[in-house]
Motif scaffolding. Structure first.
Motif, PDB file in Angstrom:
ATOM      1  N   PRO A   3       0.696  -1.229   0.151  1.00  0.00           N
ATOM      2  CA  PRO A   3      -0.088  -0.093  -0.014  1.00  0.00           C
ATOM      3  C   PRO A   3       0.818   1.211   0.036  1.00  0.00           C
ATOM      4  O   PRO A   3       0.464   2.288  -0.641  1.00  0.00           O
ATOM      5  N   ARG A   4       1.999   1.387   0.590  1.00  0.00           N
ATOM      6  CA  ARG A   4       2.907   2.436   0.650  1.00  0.00           C
ATOM      7  C   ARG A   4       3.487   2.738  -0.502  1.00  0.00           C
ATOM      8  O   ARG A   4       3.673   3.838  -1.067  1.00  0.00           O
ATOM      9  N   SER A  35      -0.815   3.046  -9.418  1.00  0.00           N
ATOM     10  CA  SER A  35      -1.210   3.288  -8.054  1.00  0.00           C
ATOM     11  C   SER A  35      -2.549   2.670  -7.969  1.00  0.00           C
ATOM     12  O   SER A  35      -3.376   2.934  -6.809  1.00  0.00           O
ATOM     13  N   LEU A  40       0.753   4.514  -2.437  1.00  0.00           N
ATOM     14  CA  LEU A  40       0.416   5.790  -1.999  1.00  0.00           C
ATOM     15  C   LEU A  40       1.655   6.572  -2.477  1.00  0.00           C
ATOM     16  O   LEU A  40       1.577   7.892  -2.977  1.00  0.00           O
TER      17      LEU A  40
END
Length: 244
Positions: free
Chosen positions: A8-9, A77, A12
């Motif tokens: 997820p990072r 993303s 982001l």
């Protein structure tokens, strides 16, 4: 391998990078109307007039590079491509990154060549193809060889091919210096900055493949690529603004 917590990072970071690239693209497009730097393109052929048959708007062309990076990062993303990119990174692959790099590197070298006086259409097409082809070898390396210190033949071939366009630019710079028509300090500084960023991108590929100094080399390589991409966009914006 990249653990689940880092996925997820990564998405982001890509989303933030996309927003920053987009902002840089908007700045370039907003100034395209008054930052009128037209770079002539010529075609040497029998029966063709010696005058330029086309021109490239520096601000608009730089905006294409920056916005292409914005689109690539944005797509990486959001689902469903996000999951595919994460899966590739988990296996040590960076296929999506090479698509972005191939276009930014190839269009950038054409702009750099034009700024340094390379105006022949055939030469510009060849430089574009060499830059894109060099990055393609990195994609082939990802697809056909296992990650690690082995299988660097495609990388070595790509590096050898990728330096050729910059050698052509250097030849024109030296020639112009010898005949008393050197490029401006802004063009010279911008050329060096973009060359260093290109070299840093290739060094990062080698470093993260040859030297596994962390538990997540693929994620670290992505982070470096993201930062270098943002620095590349920043240099283009500054270069266009100073020349305009």
């Amino acid at each position: 391998m990249i653990d689940g917590a880092r996925m997820p990072r990564r998405a982001l970071v890509d989303a933030v990078a996309a927003a920053l690239h987009l902002a840089a693209g908007v700045v370039l497009l907003a100034g395209a109307g008054r930052l009128t730097v037209e770079l002539p393109v010529r075609l040497s052929a029998p029966g063709v007039p010696a005058e330029p048959f086309a021109s490239v708007d520096l601000a608009a062309a730089a905006a294409v590079v920056v916005l292409a990076s914005a689109v690539a990062r944005l797509l990486a993303s959001i689902p469903p491509l996000r999951d595919r990119v994460d899966d590739q990174l988990a296996r040590g692959r960076a296929g999506w990154r090479w698509l972005e790099l191939s276009q930014s590197a190839s269009i950038t070298i054409v702009l750099v060549a034009l700024l340094n006086g390379v105006s022949e259409a055939g030469v510009l097409v060849a430089l574009y193809a060499l830059a894109a082809g060099a990055v393609l070898l990195l994609w082939i390396q990802d697809r056909q060889t296992a990650p690690g210190p082995r299988g660097l033949a495609p990388f070595s071939a790509g590096a050898a091919i990728g330096i050729v366009p910059w050698g052509v630019v250097a030849l024109y710079q030296v020639t112009r210096l010898l005949v008393g028509e050197p490029v401006s300090d802004v063009v010279s500084a911008g050329t060096i900055a973009l060359l260093l960023l290109a070299a840093a991108s290739w060094f990062s590929v080698w470093w993260h493949r040859e030297h596994r100094r962390s538990a997540h080399p693929a994620a670290d390589a992505e982070r470096v690529a993201t930062l270098l991409g943002l620095a590349h966009s920043a240099v283009l914006v500054v270069l266009v603004r100073l020349l305009g």
